[in-house]
Design an enzyme around this catalytic site. Sequence first.
Site, PDB file in Angstrom:
ATOM      1  N   ALA A  71      -7.572 -13.291  -9.337  1.00  0.00           N
ATOM      2  CA  ALA A  71      -7.099 -12.817  -8.041  1.00  0.00           C
ATOM      3  C   ALA A  71      -5.621 -12.493  -8.146  1.00  0.00           C
ATOM      4  CB  ALA A  71      -7.310 -13.889  -6.975  1.00  0.00           C
ATOM      5  N   GLU A  75      -1.837 -12.376  -5.810  1.00  0.00           N
ATOM      6  CA  GLU A  75      -1.171 -12.904  -4.613  1.00  0.00           C
ATOM      7  C   GLU A  75      -0.313 -11.906  -3.830  1.00  0.00           C
ATOM      8  OE1 GLU A  75      -0.367 -13.801  -7.861  1.00  0.00           O
ATOM      9  OE2 GLU A  75       1.793 -14.036  -8.092  1.00  0.00           O
ATOM     10  N   HIS A 105      -4.659 -21.369  -4.725  1.00  0.00           N
ATOM     11  CA  HIS A 105      -3.632 -20.913  -5.662  1.00  0.00           C
ATOM     12  C   HIS A 105      -2.917 -19.661  -5.131  1.00  0.00           C
ATOM     13  CE1 HIS A 105      -1.997 -20.312  -9.803  1.00  0.00           C
ATOM     14  NE2 HIS A 105      -1.991 -19.054  -9.422  1.00  0.00           N
ATOM     15  N   GLU A 106      -3.687 -18.654  -4.756  1.00  0.00           N
ATOM     16  CA  GLU A 106      -3.048 -17.406  -4.309  1.00  0.00           C
ATOM     17  C   GLU A 106      -2.299 -17.626  -3.006  1.00  0.00           C
ATOM     18  OE1 GLU A 106      -3.032 -15.398  -6.647  1.00  0.00           O
ATOM     19  OE2 GLU A 106      -4.750 -16.179  -7.735  1.00  0.00           O
ATOM     20  N   GLU A 157       3.879 -19.596 -11.984  1.00  0.00           N
ATOM     21  CA  GLU A 157       2.493 -19.911 -12.334  1.00  0.00           C
ATOM     22  C   GLU A 157       2.277 -21.406 -12.615  1.00  0.00           C
ATOM     23  OE1 GLU A 157       0.338 -18.097 -11.479  1.00  0.00           O
ATOM     24  OE2 GLU A 157       1.182 -16.084 -11.464  1.00  0.00           O
TER      25      GLU A 157
HETATM   26  N1  B3K Z   1      -0.444 -13.563 -10.629  1.00  0.00           N
HETATM   27  C1  B3K Z   1      -1.803 -13.145 -10.919  1.00  0.00           C
HETATM   28  C2  B3K Z   1      -2.035 -12.825 -12.347  1.00  0.00           C
HETATM   29  C3  B3K Z   1      -1.592 -11.477 -12.746  1.00  0.00           C
HETATM   30  C4  B3K Z   1      -2.020 -11.173 -14.164  1.00  0.00           C
HETATM   31  C5  B3K Z   1      -1.455  -9.905 -14.668  1.00  0.00           C
HETATM   32  N2  B3K Z   1      -1.959  -9.578 -15.977  1.00  0.00           N
HETATM   33  C6  B3K Z   1      -2.802 -14.145 -10.460  1.00  0.00           C
HETATM   34  C7  B3K Z   1      -2.327 -15.529 -10.357  1.00  0.00           C
HETATM   35  O1  B3K Z   1      -1.932 -16.169 -11.289  1.00  0.00           O
HETATM   36  O2  B3K Z   1      -2.331 -16.021  -9.259  1.00  0.00           O
HETATM   37 ZN    ZN Z   2      -0.865 -17.577 -10.094  1.00  0.00          ZN
END
Ligand code: B3K
Ligand code: ZN
Length: 880
Positions: free
Chosen positions: A265, A267, A300-301, A323
């Site tokens: 997903a 965000e 998480h998102e 992250e």
């Molecule tokens: N921030 C995104 C991941 C993006 C990946 C790009 N290759 C999802 C997450 O970690 O919430």
């Molecule tokens: Zn993330």
Amino acid sequence: MTIAQKEIFLKDYTVPPHLLDEVHLRFELDPQQTRVHSTLICRPNSDANQPLRLNGEHLTLEKVVLEGSALKEGEYTFSDGILEICEVPDKVFTIEITTLINPSANTALEGLYLSSGNYCTQCEAEGFRRITCFPDRPDVMSVFTTTIVADKTTCPVLLSNGNLIESGTLEDGRHFATWNDPFKKPSYLFALVAGNLVSIDDEFTTVSGRTIELRIFVEEKNKEKCAHAMASLKKSMQWDEQVFGREYDLDTFMIVAVDDFNMGAMENKGLNVFNSKYVLATPETATDNDFDGIEGVIGHEYFHNWTGNRITCRDWFQLSLKEGLTVFRDQEFSSDMGSRAVKRIQDVNIIRSLQFREDGGPMAHPVRPASFVEINNFYTLTVYNKGAEVIRMMHTLLGAQGFRKGMDLYFERHDGQAVTCDDFVQAMEDANSFDLGQFKNWYSQAGTPKLEVTTSFDDAKKQFTVHVEQSCPPTPEATEKKPFFMPLCIGLLDKQGKVLTPQAASGELADEAGTVVLPLSKEKQDLVFTGLEQEPVLSFLRNFSAPVLVDFQRSPKELAFLMAHDPDPFNRWDAAQELSLACILEQIDEYSPEKKVSVAPILIEGIKALLEDTVSDPALLAMALILPSENWISQQLEVVDPVIVFSVRNQFREQVARELAPLFEKRYKSLQTDNPYQYETRQVGERALKNCCLGYLLANKTDGTINTGLEQYNTSDNMTDTMAALQSVVNADREQGDTLLADFYNKWHQDPLVMDKWLILQATCILPGTLERVRNLMEHEVFSLKNPNKVRSLIGAFCSANHAQFHAADGKGYAFLGDIILTLDPLNPQIAARLATPLTQWRRYDVARQELIKQQLKRLQDTPTLSGDVGEIVNRSLQQ
Ligand code: B3K
Ligand code: ZN
């Protein structure tokens, strides 16, 4: 031939030469020819007048207008992904850019693309530059206003970040919508969605009394499958208020589910885009694991809104800033929603089985990498999961309250900024007057530290000493490592199993479970406990308080004792794992094809006790009954033969199943229930235990056992029980398995997410002939190389989870993967690079397998058109 690749270094970071006051975008959507007009209000960010450089890739540049006049050829250059305008004013100026893009040809799923005919975007990390020319870096933050123009019938829904400020009808059957996001954000958080979608709406009242509109957008056929996602969203919003004091900031929060998505997903501010796997669920179509996954990913998102969006990363080397922290937050959320101990065990399994493996291979990198070629290759277990462990250690060292103080200060100081991991640690230090200087080695050094532990007892002094020696193996970025600073959670028990409340000579006291938190900072350190009448039993590294390997020689008897008495549920489980691991390793050591594997009586006794335990949490019992993974077993071996590892572990399982058959049956029966399915902690745990028993029942291949599986399959009213039954039968008997698989296909072939499960089951089937089956399934109409979920379910599952057959000695598994990577790379390099992960581990295997894997790596390396994504993985793997 080694392809020359451009490596980018953290040490070369410089501030952006231009900032953006405003961004205005106008999209005229068309499947093949989407036109994007952008107006940027730019401001120089340094005294020296610098050229304006914008990133732009995979697009046609139609027009550049500077301060109202169109630039002619020669007044700008556009090559190698950079649009450069040398002469720009040294004060605020406006630049307008028109680009043309083709969403229908976008199979990389970065930038603007089509999924099931609907438009959607993915911009993190560097997808925005595939939409328009832009300073596509996270430290350039701006307010975005976005107008979307599209055909009204095919695209009734037009969405972007923030608030809808205007909409209306245009001529030729088109309409438009204008969105404004009042919060400054980098381009990677931009999103656009347009198409034929319906929404499920609800609302949430925040702690300060504001009403937030919640909307989940899906295809019409999926609208009955969003209840769990919506409930998870509301729980996340409430949890972030309660635990971190964070309230949502816009008036609307939107989620869109799409079938074609490179990861879980994204965000994007106020408009999260999700892989439909993490939104859609009903008891009939999704398993308990899926329900868990949805709750975790929605959380998480959502949590990213504060950790990632309001405060973002200065550059991509700081990825773990958002992250690692957000994974820590989602782990805590899931722990509070379900069983904390089970969640911890699951997370530690990921670290040990997968992150440690990454840390020990050619792709090893620190939580904050120092360089990369393709940033998409660094969305890794190290940045995410080890990053979360690093945050967790700070939480353990500072305590829950101290950690919260640090978080509050971090939000207060940096809201609206793009910052670094150092800024985060600084806030923790300042809020607690705690020196984390040495702790920061976790950010700069790769590799898994190892602790060698011995103990001694001084009768006269009544003193117990734990001697700890830490070391860390060389990794690509450094051979010499400075010692790490980490919290060690330690408990002591007396020989009768009573919990002691130890007192450390250094002053630290035990909590109510008898756990003392001791900081380890030196290469060699003694941890001393005083006032002990007899030599205690040590419970070390409770709750896995640091992401390290532990070398602590203990007898099977001592492990069995801890399995029975340790008050720390994690360590009770860990003792059970270590005991089975030791037994399995012994059998691997003595392996010969003629010799039957035998299971030590002490282990049988331990498993028997688990099956007879009617007091403990069934979910924990289920976890304890699962043998160590093939990945984890393999990491203990100098040279891995995956066929032997599989064979020993499997025979071991069959032997346990045979010896304890009546107990597995009894427990299985006792867990039968007429209660309707609910996704609820107790029920989830009971189903996990029941289905674990079912797996063992069918692993004991005597007459009639398969009927239990067939019956469960035929009577089940939920996907958790159906999948467990199907999996057990598919792995036990080819013919009966095929019959059920055909039945399952007939029932579910219209549901792509259920078909993913159907593919995974077949790809991970332990019976011989799976590679052939996988090849045939690639021709099947449900499979598509263009859909990442399908690729992961069939090819990813086979190559990373079916060890024995992927690593077949003839090398056919490796050649198969080589072929797939070469076919997929031009379509979707990001997914192709992910698939290559198993090949990076070639050094772990015997010489014959090493050669076969290297052949494939070299074949990839010799492909002139190879993408930078795959190229980086391959080059690093082959580097000496
Ligand atoms: N921030 C995104 C991941 C993006 C990946 C790009 N290759 C999802 C997450 O970690 O919430
Ligand atoms: Zn993330």
